[in-house]
Design a protein around this motif. Structure first.
Motif, PDB file in Angstrom:
ATOM      1  N   ALA A 119     -16.931 -74.666 -31.553  1.00 49.56           N
ATOM      2  CA  ALA A 119     -15.512 -74.376 -31.765  1.00 49.56           C
ATOM      3  C   ALA A 119     -14.812 -75.545 -32.444  1.00 49.56           C
ATOM      4  N   ARG A 120     -15.196 -76.753 -32.095  1.00 54.86           N
ATOM      5  CA  ARG A 120     -14.581 -77.942 -32.685  1.00 54.86           C
ATOM      6  C   ARG A 120     -14.984 -78.091 -34.144  1.00 54.86           C
ATOM      7  N   TRP A 121     -16.243 -77.855 -34.460  1.00 49.66           N
ATOM      8  CA  TRP A 121     -16.738 -78.022 -35.830  1.00 49.66           C
ATOM      9  C   TRP A 121     -16.171 -76.969 -36.780  1.00 49.66           C
ATOM     10  N   THR A 122     -15.840 -75.800 -36.242  1.00 52.48           N
ATOM     11  CA  THR A 122     -15.390 -74.701 -37.098  1.00 52.48           C
ATOM     12  C   THR A 122     -13.879 -74.490 -37.060  1.00 52.48           C
ATOM     13  N   GLY A 123     -13.163 -75.343 -36.364  1.00 53.77           N
ATOM     14  CA  GLY A 123     -11.718 -75.203 -36.298  1.00 53.77           C
ATOM     15  C   GLY A 123     -11.253 -74.053 -35.432  1.00 53.77           C
ATOM     16  N   SER A 258      -9.770 -76.178 -40.232  1.00 61.56           N
ATOM     17  CA  SER A 258      -9.971 -77.370 -39.404  1.00 61.56           C
ATOM     18  C   SER A 258      -9.125 -78.557 -39.851  1.00 61.56           C
ATOM     19  N   LEU A 259      -8.879 -78.706 -41.155  1.00 66.05           N
ATOM     20  CA  LEU A 259      -8.145 -79.865 -41.658  1.00 66.05           C
ATOM     21  C   LEU A 259      -6.656 -79.594 -41.857  1.00 66.05           C
ATOM     22  N   SER A 263      -3.320 -70.910 -40.641  1.00 68.99           N
ATOM     23  CA  SER A 263      -2.437 -70.215 -41.567  1.00 68.99           C
ATOM     24  C   SER A 263      -2.875 -70.426 -43.015  1.00 68.99           C
ATOM     25  N   SER A 264      -3.238 -71.667 -43.368  1.00 72.49           N
ATOM     26  CA  SER A 264      -3.724 -71.944 -44.729  1.00 72.49           C
ATOM     27  C   SER A 264      -5.012 -71.183 -45.004  1.00 72.49           C
ATOM     28  N   PHE A 401      -6.704 -86.474 -53.037  1.00 74.13           N
ATOM     29  CA  PHE A 401      -5.394 -86.002 -53.488  1.00 74.13           C
ATOM     30  C   PHE A 401      -4.529 -85.476 -52.345  1.00 74.13           C
ATOM     31  N   GLU A 402      -5.148 -85.240 -51.175  1.00 74.56           N
ATOM     32  CA  GLU A 402      -4.444 -84.700 -50.008  1.00 74.56           C
ATOM     33  C   GLU A 402      -3.684 -83.426 -50.366  1.00 74.56           C
TER      34      GLU A 402
END
Length: 438
Positions: A119-123, A258-259, A263-264, A401-402
């Motif tokens: 779950a942590r690795w896949t967001g 994850s990052l 929503s994104s 580039f964030e």
């Protein structure tokens, strides 16, 4: 001169009307078009019931499933159309089914013991319980894949198309009704799985249950050892190639979730879903009909194989330019108008994705020809580099580039180069074969 041109056009139209290939493509394409039309009709309502986060959760789960699905049958389901005899094809089916049962059991154990880490690795920290749906989804996908390839083998394109349309109608209607009562990402996932099972059942109800379509022949161990050996290229090359391809394509969804946020990921998933409609319509319809035909042409060392591949590739390019070109120019405006103002970001994503998906569509015919050209090793090597280059593109966009927009743009550019590489290698191999024959 004009009369000669008109006569030539009439001759072409006449040949197209009597062409079995065109008829089969129209059959499959009509079913897929109807299914995609249903999805597009429902989508503006669904995007107003479900939030981008709901779509993001469902899309992240789908990305995970797409990566591990090839393991379910070790790629052998794709080999069902290859043998000359139904007996050998049935042995491949039995092998595929046994592998899917084994893999589903292993996946449950992995999820049980590694739920928190996965779950942590896949967001998916907020919805780790959804990972327990993975074994069920793998089984549903494996059996549907076996049914699809069996129907393709015997040319039952009409039954396959009708089953797909009916399952899409049932699934999207259920999503609409469910969205009115309790919209959630979990509901979208459950109904997608139910859609796969519906597709399988509708298809099996319409086909003659004889030969490879007799479900009783799908279970057992007779012939599976020989099937595993004779079609081992699919396990050695096609399976890892499919996994790597799914991983490289699914990276943006997982990384966005994850990052950045679910929503994104939902915005990106809608862009891919909408743009995937024309790509799926033409790519899958042509691919399913083209695959066995180009396989036979290449196996028979027919000099017409090159012209056949060229003709289909050009047709895909000409037809694909219109929808993808429109999205490239007006994507942000169209998405806001059709799906609601909160989906404008999906439209901006789609403008970059349209370039990649157009070249991906064009390369579909070449991809279908690669197994018969004995180039599955190339596909595997290509996918290794694809994952590296796509991951690098996303890394530069996210960390240097964030910007999620820059990441998607670079990701799409890499996709264009990868698609064109398939076209180049396929045509180059056919030219080489033709020169050797001369």
């Amino acid at each position: 001169m004009a009369s000669e041109v008109l006569l030539s056009i009439q001759n072409v139209i006449s040949r197209l009307k009597t062409s079995h290939f065109v008829r089969d493509v129209a059959m499959v394409g009509g079913g897929i078009a109807a299914g995609q039309a249903i999805a597009m009709i429902f989508m503006p309502f669904l995007t107003r019931l479900y939030s981008p986060e709901d779509f993001g959760i469902a899309a992240t789960f789908a990305a995970i499933i797409s990566i591990i699905t090839p393991i379910a049958t070790m790629g052998y389901a794709n080999a069902i159309v290859m043998p000359d005899s139904d007996e050998d094809a049935a042995a491949i089916i039995r092998l595929s089914v046994l592998l899917s049962l084994f893999v589903a059991a292993i996946s449950f154990i992995v999820v049980y013991f590694g739920n928190v880490y996965l779950a942590r690795w896949t967001g998916m920290e907020s919805t780790p319980y959804m990972l327990y749906l993975i074994p069920l989804t793998l089984l549903a996908g494996a059996f549907l894949s076996v049914a699809d390839q069996s129907a393709i083998r015997v040319g039952l394109f009409k039954a396959k198309a009708r089953a797909y349309v009916e399952s899409k109608l049932v699934t999207d209607t259920s999503k609409l009704i469910g969205g009115m009562w309790a919209p959630s990402g979990m509901l979208l996932i459950l109904l997608t799985i139910a859609g796969q099972l519906t597709n399988f059942m509708m298809q099996m109800l319409r086909v003659p249950r004889i030969g490879v379509l007799n479900v009783r022949n799908w279970f057992g161990t007779v012939g599976i050892r020989n099937a595993a050996i004779s079609q081992r290229d699919f396990a050695i090359y096609r399976m890892p190639q499919s996994m790597l391809n799914a991983a490289s394509v699914g990276l943006p969804t997982i990384l966005l979730a994850s990052l950045f946020s679910a929503s994104s990921a939902g915005q990106y998933s809608l862009a891919v879903l909408v743009l995937g409609a024309p790509a799926m319509l033409l790519g899958q319809a042509v691919g399913e009909v083209f695959y066995p035909k180009i396989t036979r042409a290449i196996t028979a060392k027919s000099p017409e194989a090159y012209q056949f591949l060229l003709k289909v590739t050009v047709i895909l390019l000409v037809v694909g330019i219109v929808p993808f070109g429109t999205v490239f120019v007006f994507g942000d405006y169209l998405f806001s108008l059709v799906f609601g103002a909160e989906w404008a970001l999906a439209g901006s994503y789609s403008q970059w994705l349209s370039i990649w998906l157009l070249t991906s569509l064009v390369s579909g015919a070449s991809t279908a020809a690669l197994p018969a050209l004995r180039l599955q090793r190339f596909l595997l090597i290509r996918e290794v580099f694809a994952v590296i280059f796509r991951a690098a593109a996303l890394y530069i966009g996210f960390y240097v580039f964030e910007s999620d927009m820059v990441a998607i743009a670079l990701f799409s550019f890499v996709g264009v180069l990868l698609s064109l590489s398939i076209v180049y290698v396929a045509f180059r191999r056919l030219v080489h074969i033709h020169e050797v024959q001369q």
